[in-house]
Design an enzyme around this catalytic site. Structure first.
Site, PDB file in Angstrom:
ATOM      1  CE1 TYR A  41     110.706 -26.660  60.106  1.00 33.41           C
ATOM      2  CE2 TYR A  41     110.767 -24.662  58.793  1.00 33.41           C
ATOM      3  CZ  TYR A  41     111.266 -25.430  59.812  1.00 33.41           C
ATOM      4  OH  TYR A  41     112.324 -24.979  60.554  1.00 33.41           O
ATOM      5  CG  HIS A  86     110.543 -26.220  68.306  1.00 39.91           C
ATOM      6  ND1 HIS A  86     110.967 -25.432  67.263  1.00 39.91           N
ATOM      7  CD2 HIS A  86     111.088 -25.673  69.415  1.00 39.91           C
ATOM      8  CE1 HIS A  86     111.725 -24.442  67.730  1.00 39.91           C
ATOM      9  NE2 HIS A  86     111.807 -24.573  69.031  1.00 39.91           N
ATOM     10  CE  LYS A 134     108.109 -30.637  62.938  1.00 40.08           C
ATOM     11  NZ  LYS A 134     108.347 -29.431  63.675  1.00 40.08           N
ATOM     12  CG  ASP A 188     114.242 -22.950  70.719  1.00 35.79           C
ATOM     13  OD1 ASP A 188     113.086 -23.320  70.992  1.00 35.79           O
ATOM     14  OD2 ASP A 188     114.688 -22.914  69.555  1.00 35.79           O
TER      15      ASP A 188
END
Length: 183
Positions: free
Chosen positions: A132, A63, A72, A168
């Site tokens: 995250y 991603h 991140k 995905d």
């Protein structure tokens, strides 16, 4: 806590805390603004915290976000994961470079992933919790997904993939994503 540059991905850092263990378990600092600042990052840039829980074999990725991208800080807070970063920034000295890590709840290491890099992971334990810290509010319209099994990425996932999201599963190839980004 110390910060270590990731040579295969320009601008990526691995933040390694120092757990203090005794008969009760352990304690460690998982985020330190001064250490983040010491490598030229703005600790106040993170605006959103999220967590995912996955069972053994689950794969999440690859991603990234379009537009301004998304930086991140990723940490496996419990369990173990196989983590992958691919540099998709055309102007980067490590463009198309790939780095892999095993992140775990035992070490509490956190990986800083710069905007413009694709990220994914596979859970090695049942379960794995991944935290995250993200530098922009999430906008689903900017989500980009690349096929986790794309031969051009050649990622050697350590376990058979037991589950992936429909998104995905249907993700385009790296070549298709790069062509779309250039055009």
């Amino acid at each position: 806590m110390k910060a270590r540059e990731v040579p295969l991905i320009a601008g990526a850092y691995l933040f390694e805390p120092t757990p203090h263990a005794d008969e009760r378990g352990f304690f460690c600092r998982t985020f330190d603004a001064d250490v983040v600042r010491s490598v030229g990052l703005d600790p106040a840039a993170f605006v959103q915290d999220s967590v995912s829980r996955s069972v053994r074999g689950v794969l999440r990725g690859m991603h990234l976000r379009s537009g301004a991208g998304e930086a991140k800080l990723v940490r496996c807070s419990s369990g173990r994961i196989f983590d992958v970063v691919v540099d998709l920034r055309p102007d980067s000295p490590t463009y198309l470079g790939r780095a892999t890590f095993e992140l775990s709840g035992e070490t509490q290491a956190a990986l800083y992933i710069p905007a413009g890099c694709a990220h994914g992971f596979q859970s090695l334990t049942d379960p794995s919790d991944v935290s995250y810290r993200i530098d922009r509010p999430h906008d689903p319209a900017e989500d980009v997904t690349i096929a986790f099994d794309d031969p051009d990425l050649a990622i050697d996932w350590p376990l058979p993939v037991t589950s992936v999201s429909e998104r995905d599963r249907r993700a385009p190839s790296l070549a298709e994503v790069l062509k779309h980004r250039e055009g």
